[in-house]
Design a protein around this motif. Sequence first.
Motif, PDB file in Angstrom:
ATOM      1  N   LEU A   1     146.289  87.950  78.045  1.00  0.00           N
ATOM      2  CA  LEU A   1     146.990  86.677  78.160  1.00  0.00           C
ATOM      3  C   LEU A   1     147.689  86.534  79.517  1.00  0.00           C
ATOM      4  O   LEU A   1     147.738  85.463  80.117  1.00  0.00           O
ATOM      5  CB  LEU A   1     148.049  86.625  77.049  1.00  0.00           C
ATOM      6  CG  LEU A   1     148.398  85.319  76.393  1.00  0.00           C
ATOM      7  CD1 LEU A   1     147.164  84.652  75.841  1.00  0.00           C
ATOM      8  CD2 LEU A   1     149.407  85.566  75.258  1.00  0.00           C
ATOM      9  N   TYR A   2     148.244  87.662  79.995  1.00  0.00           N
ATOM     10  CA  TYR A   2     149.025  87.596  81.235  1.00  0.00           C
ATOM     11  C   TYR A   2     148.314  88.210  82.434  1.00  0.00           C
ATOM     12  O   TYR A   2     148.770  88.051  83.557  1.00  0.00           O
ATOM     13  CB  TYR A   2     150.405  88.224  81.013  1.00  0.00           C
ATOM     14  CG  TYR A   2     151.223  87.357  80.077  1.00  0.00           C
ATOM     15  CD1 TYR A   2     151.776  86.175  80.542  1.00  0.00           C
ATOM     16  CD2 TYR A   2     151.379  87.680  78.735  1.00  0.00           C
ATOM     17  CE1 TYR A   2     152.486  85.339  79.686  1.00  0.00           C
ATOM     18  CE2 TYR A   2     152.085  86.856  77.874  1.00  0.00           C
ATOM     19  CZ  TYR A   2     152.638  85.680  78.360  1.00  0.00           C
ATOM     20  OH  TYR A   2     153.328  84.855  77.528  1.00  0.00           O
ATOM     21  N   CYS A   3     147.220  88.948  82.193  1.00  0.00           N
ATOM     22  CA  CYS A   3     146.442  89.480  83.317  1.00  0.00           C
ATOM     23  C   CYS A   3     145.459  88.419  83.764  1.00  0.00           C
ATOM     24  O   CYS A   3     144.267  88.643  83.858  1.00  0.00           O
ATOM     25  CB  CYS A   3     145.693  90.740  82.907  1.00  0.00           C
ATOM     26  SG  CYS A   3     146.794  92.112  82.666  1.00  0.00           S
ATOM     27  N   ASP A   4     145.955  87.263  84.021  1.00  0.00           N
ATOM     28  CA  ASP A   4     145.145  86.115  84.360  1.00  0.00           C
ATOM     29  C   ASP A   4     145.183  85.938  85.876  1.00  0.00           C
ATOM     30  O   ASP A   4     146.175  86.286  86.502  1.00  0.00           O
ATOM     31  CB  ASP A   4     145.787  84.897  83.664  1.00  0.00           C
ATOM     32  CG  ASP A   4     144.820  83.763  83.499  1.00  0.00           C
ATOM     33  OD1 ASP A   4     143.942  83.887  82.644  1.00  0.00           O
ATOM     34  OD2 ASP A   4     144.955  82.771  84.233  1.00  0.00           O
ATOM     35  N   PRO A   5     144.117  85.411  86.480  1.00  0.00           N
ATOM     36  CA  PRO A   5     144.200  85.132  87.917  1.00  0.00           C
ATOM     37  C   PRO A   5     145.365  84.192  88.248  1.00  0.00           C
ATOM     38  O   PRO A   5     145.912  84.227  89.351  1.00  0.00           O
ATOM     39  CB  PRO A   5     142.871  84.469  88.230  1.00  0.00           C
ATOM     40  CG  PRO A   5     141.942  84.915  87.159  1.00  0.00           C
ATOM     41  CD  PRO A   5     142.785  85.124  85.935  1.00  0.00           C
ATOM     42  N   ALA A   6     145.739  83.345  87.280  1.00  0.00           N
ATOM     43  CA  ALA A   6     146.873  82.443  87.523  1.00  0.00           C
ATOM     44  C   ALA A   6     148.159  83.074  86.970  1.00  0.00           C
ATOM     45  O   ALA A   6     148.154  83.658  85.890  1.00  0.00           O
ATOM     46  CB  ALA A   6     146.626  81.107  86.848  1.00  0.00           C
ATOM     47  N   TYR A   7     149.228  82.931  87.725  1.00  0.00           N
ATOM     48  CA  TYR A   7     150.528  83.467  87.309  1.00  0.00           C
ATOM     49  C   TYR A   7     151.031  82.732  86.070  1.00  0.00           C
ATOM     50  O   TYR A   7     151.033  81.504  86.014  1.00  0.00           O
ATOM     51  CB  TYR A   7     151.523  83.287  88.446  1.00  0.00           C
ATOM     52  CG  TYR A   7     152.964  83.640  88.100  1.00  0.00           C
ATOM     53  CD1 TYR A   7     153.453  84.918  88.330  1.00  0.00           C
ATOM     54  CD2 TYR A   7     153.830  82.682  87.564  1.00  0.00           C
ATOM     55  CE1 TYR A   7     154.763  85.240  88.026  1.00  0.00           C
ATOM     56  CE2 TYR A   7     155.141  82.999  87.251  1.00  0.00           C
ATOM     57  CZ  TYR A   7     155.609  84.277  87.486  1.00  0.00           C
ATOM     58  OH  TYR A   7     156.902  84.590  87.183  1.00  0.00           O
ATOM     59  N   LYS A   8     151.438  83.508  85.054  1.00  0.00           N
ATOM     60  CA  LYS A   8     152.078  82.911  83.877  1.00  0.00           C
ATOM     61  C   LYS A   8     153.342  83.714  83.594  1.00  0.00           C
ATOM     62  O   LYS A   8     153.297  84.934  83.546  1.00  0.00           O
ATOM     63  CB  LYS A   8     151.139  82.978  82.670  1.00  0.00           C
ATOM     64  CG  LYS A   8     150.088  81.870  82.675  1.00  0.00           C
ATOM     65  CD  LYS A   8     149.286  81.872  81.389  1.00  0.00           C
ATOM     66  CE  LYS A   8     148.160  82.873  81.470  1.00  0.00           C
ATOM     67  NZ  LYS A   8     147.196  82.816  80.386  1.00  0.00           N
ATOM     68  N   ALA A   9     154.440  83.021  83.394  1.00  0.00           N
ATOM     69  CA  ALA A   9     155.709  83.725  83.222  1.00  0.00           C
ATOM     70  C   ALA A   9     155.832  84.337  81.829  1.00  0.00           C
ATOM     71  O   ALA A   9     155.385  83.760  80.834  1.00  0.00           O
ATOM     72  CB  ALA A   9     156.866  82.769  83.470  1.00  0.00           C
ATOM     73  N   CYS A  10     156.412  85.522  81.785  1.00  0.00           N
ATOM     74  CA  CYS A  10     156.861  86.146  80.549  1.00  0.00           C
ATOM     75  C   CYS A  10     158.044  87.005  80.979  1.00  0.00           C
ATOM     76  O   CYS A  10     158.137  87.366  82.152  1.00  0.00           O
ATOM     77  CB  CYS A  10     155.775  86.962  79.874  1.00  0.00           C
ATOM     78  SG  CYS A  10     154.803  87.988  80.972  1.00  0.00           S
ATOM     79  N   THR A  11     158.950  87.294  80.073  1.00  0.00           N
ATOM     80  CA  THR A  11     160.205  87.860  80.546  1.00  0.00           C
ATOM     81  C   THR A  11     160.814  88.879  79.580  1.00  0.00           C
ATOM     82  O   THR A  11     160.227  89.166  78.529  1.00  0.00           O
ATOM     83  CB  THR A  11     161.204  86.709  80.850  1.00  0.00           C
ATOM     84  OG1 THR A  11     162.332  87.227  81.533  1.00  0.00           O
ATOM     85  CG2 THR A  11     161.642  86.010  79.576  1.00  0.00           C
TER      86      THR A  11
ATOM     87  N   VAL B   1     168.491  85.911  81.338  1.00  0.00           N
ATOM     88  CA  VAL B   1     167.068  86.055  81.012  1.00  0.00           C
ATOM     89  C   VAL B   1     166.289  85.207  82.024  1.00  0.00           C
ATOM     90  O   VAL B   1     166.298  83.979  81.940  1.00  0.00           O
ATOM     91  CB  VAL B   1     166.760  85.585  79.575  1.00  0.00           C
ATOM     92  CG1 VAL B   1     165.290  85.868  79.243  1.00  0.00           C
ATOM     93  CG2 VAL B   1     167.689  86.270  78.581  1.00  0.00           C
ATOM     94  N   PRO B   2     165.656  85.856  82.992  1.00  0.00           N
ATOM     95  CA  PRO B   2     164.999  85.077  84.045  1.00  0.00           C
ATOM     96  C   PRO B   2     163.811  84.290  83.503  1.00  0.00           C
ATOM     97  O   PRO B   2     163.079  84.776  82.639  1.00  0.00           O
ATOM     98  CB  PRO B   2     164.541  86.134  85.064  1.00  0.00           C
ATOM     99  CG  PRO B   2     164.651  87.443  84.393  1.00  0.00           C
ATOM    100  CD  PRO B   2     165.538  87.299  83.204  1.00  0.00           C
ATOM    101  N   LEU B   3     163.675  83.089  84.000  1.00  0.00           N
ATOM    102  CA  LEU B   3     162.552  82.202  83.669  1.00  0.00           C
ATOM    103  C   LEU B   3     162.316  82.037  82.161  1.00  0.00           C
ATOM    104  O   LEU B   3     161.189  81.805  81.723  1.00  0.00           O
ATOM    105  CB  LEU B   3     161.254  82.697  84.332  1.00  0.00           C
ATOM    106  CG  LEU B   3     161.286  82.968  85.835  1.00  0.00           C
ATOM    107  CD1 LEU B   3     159.885  83.245  86.360  1.00  0.00           C
ATOM    108  CD2 LEU B   3     161.877  81.806  86.619  1.00  0.00           C
ATOM    109  N   ALA B   4     163.386  82.164  81.370  1.00  0.00           N
ATOM    110  CA  ALA B   4     163.234  82.110  79.908  1.00  0.00           C
ATOM    111  C   ALA B   4     162.549  80.816  79.481  1.00  0.00           C
ATOM    112  O   ALA B   4     161.738  80.807  78.559  1.00  0.00           O
ATOM    113  CB  ALA B   4     164.595  82.233  79.241  1.00  0.00           C
ATOM    114  N   LYS B   5     162.876  79.726  80.150  1.00  0.00           N
ATOM    115  CA  LYS B   5     162.361  78.429  79.725  1.00  0.00           C
ATOM    116  C   LYS B   5     160.845  78.300  79.895  1.00  0.00           C
ATOM    117  O   LYS B   5     160.183  77.619  79.125  1.00  0.00           O
ATOM    118  CB  LYS B   5     163.062  77.325  80.525  1.00  0.00           C
ATOM    119  CG  LYS B   5     163.294  76.097  79.689  1.00  0.00           C
ATOM    120  CD  LYS B   5     164.342  75.213  80.307  1.00  0.00           C
ATOM    121  CE  LYS B   5     164.997  74.397  79.211  1.00  0.00           C
ATOM    122  NZ  LYS B   5     166.197  73.717  79.662  1.00  0.00           N
ATOM    123  N   ASP B   6     160.318  78.960  80.926  1.00  0.00           N
ATOM    124  CA  ASP B   6     158.878  78.835  81.197  1.00  0.00           C
ATOM    125  C   ASP B   6     158.059  79.972  80.610  1.00  0.00           C
ATOM    126  O   ASP B   6     156.849  80.019  80.777  1.00  0.00           O
ATOM    127  CB  ASP B   6     158.637  78.824  82.716  1.00  0.00           C
ATOM    128  CG  ASP B   6     159.226  77.591  83.354  1.00  0.00           C
ATOM    129  OD1 ASP B   6     159.206  76.540  82.690  1.00  0.00           O
ATOM    130  OD2 ASP B   6     159.703  77.681  84.504  1.00  0.00           O
TER     131      ASP B   6
END
Lengths: 256, 369
Positions: B120-130, B165-170
Amino acid sequence: MNIIACVKQVPDTEAQIKVKADGSGIEDGQIKWVMNPYDEFGVEEALKLKEKNGGDVTIVSVGPARAMETIRTALAMGADKGIHISDPALDNADAFVTASALAAAIKGLPHDIIFCGQRAIDDDSGQVGAMLAELLGIPQLTLVTKLDFAGSSVKVIRPIEGAQLSIETSLPCVVTAQKGLNEPRYASLPGIMKAKKKPVDVKNAAALGIASDVKAKVAKVVPPPARAAGKIICGDDAAQKAAELARCLREEAKAI
Amino acid sequence: MEDREFGFSMSEEQCSMKDTVAKLVKSMVSGNPSHDMDEARALPREIIDKVWELGATVSMVPEEYGGYGMEYSPIMNTIVLEELACGDMALAIAATLPSTFIYTILEMGTEEQKKKYLSLYCDPAYKACTVALNEPRFKFDAVSLETKAEKKDGKYILNGRKCFVPLAKDSGHLLVAAAADSKMELFIVEGNNPGLKIGEREKNLGLYALESYPVVLENCEVSVDDRVGGEKGCDYSRFLQKSRIAMSALGTGVSRASFEYARDYAKERVQFGEPIASRQAIAFMIAEMAYEVDAMRLMTWKAASALEAGRDAKKESYLAKLYAGEMTMKITDYGVQILGGHGFIRENPVERYYRNGRGIAILEGMAMV
């Protein structure tokens, strides 16, 4: 498609250059070395061509042992293999010897298009690309800022004063890259890790059947003259100061 | 036997990665962009994407989960974090934030968790998780959390309050640290879990460009399958060690930025007929900054190399974080002092290094090696 990109290792643009006391060259001990920025445009264009049309990219470099780092950098960006022409006999190579060495290495390889930087930022001679094309007997397209590949030919743009030339030629050919051609990519961590495992052939002058037949020799390297101190024109009378300024500009600076 | 490591030279790959990150930072982050991000209180997406494309985070994930199958290397991660933080600490945290989630699942997750979440997160596009670790209370202690996880009807019910919590919203997912039967555990919580209330963006002393939020967990239900490590649970101590080493690397980076800026300034700024660097009061400060940056880095590397060798780095990581926290305050303070009045205004970056660096001694869980 068989694509070749020639690269040169040069001092970092921010390196503080010190001339050797005997004027034989520059002190190269503490310098950080990087890929010639114009060659980077060439490598990037080679990689883009490969991504679009398939094939592989071979990096060719003439230089001492440390030049291997620059070849690895290009491999980390995505090139497939390298040829490192390394021989102490080539340490004082001029543009002709460098071009001869590159031509000898490239002759034995299938090549559709060969990229060079339009010049290297260290000696600024800008001759290697042209000589390489001549030695291989193929067309050259210089100072290219845009390149379109169409099967068996390429169409490029070269800017000139107030206009731009659209030039077309058949393959194989040599293209020298100018700033504006593209935005070179950064090597990725996976790319860096993979680069170590990619093959690099190290060849010496004998293996290529070339000699260090230098046509031009650097007689002496001298640092630019130190900047002279500025001059402040003093006085209370503005008109007199202006007259003195005009005199200085005319007689000393010879600017007017 | 604990002091076995003895090698300070970087491998060719480590040098190459350091140079690559430094080059990116120099052309896209240092100077005006970093200043503008701070003023705008936002990080441009294209810079985060560029950092993400370097692949530092995902390279160490096996190919079957969507990564590149490179060797997991905490040392390489400290090198990357220092270089990024030398450019901008807020960017360094945001652009590598998915590491906090990915490395934890990678090392401690069950097979199902790896399959489900890594790709899910090892994507070529950056996706936030925290990560939600810090708690808004006096005497917060990362090893004795007030957020509780109770097992009930085959589920975990999480209750408690978190902050910073950094970037919690995204974030698509949050790793929430909570006490389950007095053992600290990590839970994978979906960003849109109805039991998760994300508050108003926090107004912090530093890291203006980094969005951070308070998070309230109110009867937040989490499947038992989403407890990191499943039945076995996680290695919480190792999780903290990885975070502490990362915070030390960030501290080294921001301190180095302040040191280099102040050093160059002092060599050029002329007062009383000579550059201020030739005055002992200034020269001593610059020397101190230089050796403390080195000391911080060596402690960080030492801790990272213990982790890399597969050993416990509890002591080394605690010491590195403690030292980096104190020294970052001191060095970034010196940076401001050397610039004098110029250091107090926003036009010079030492002011920003000072505010951002202050976080090292306080924050936890914002980066991972």
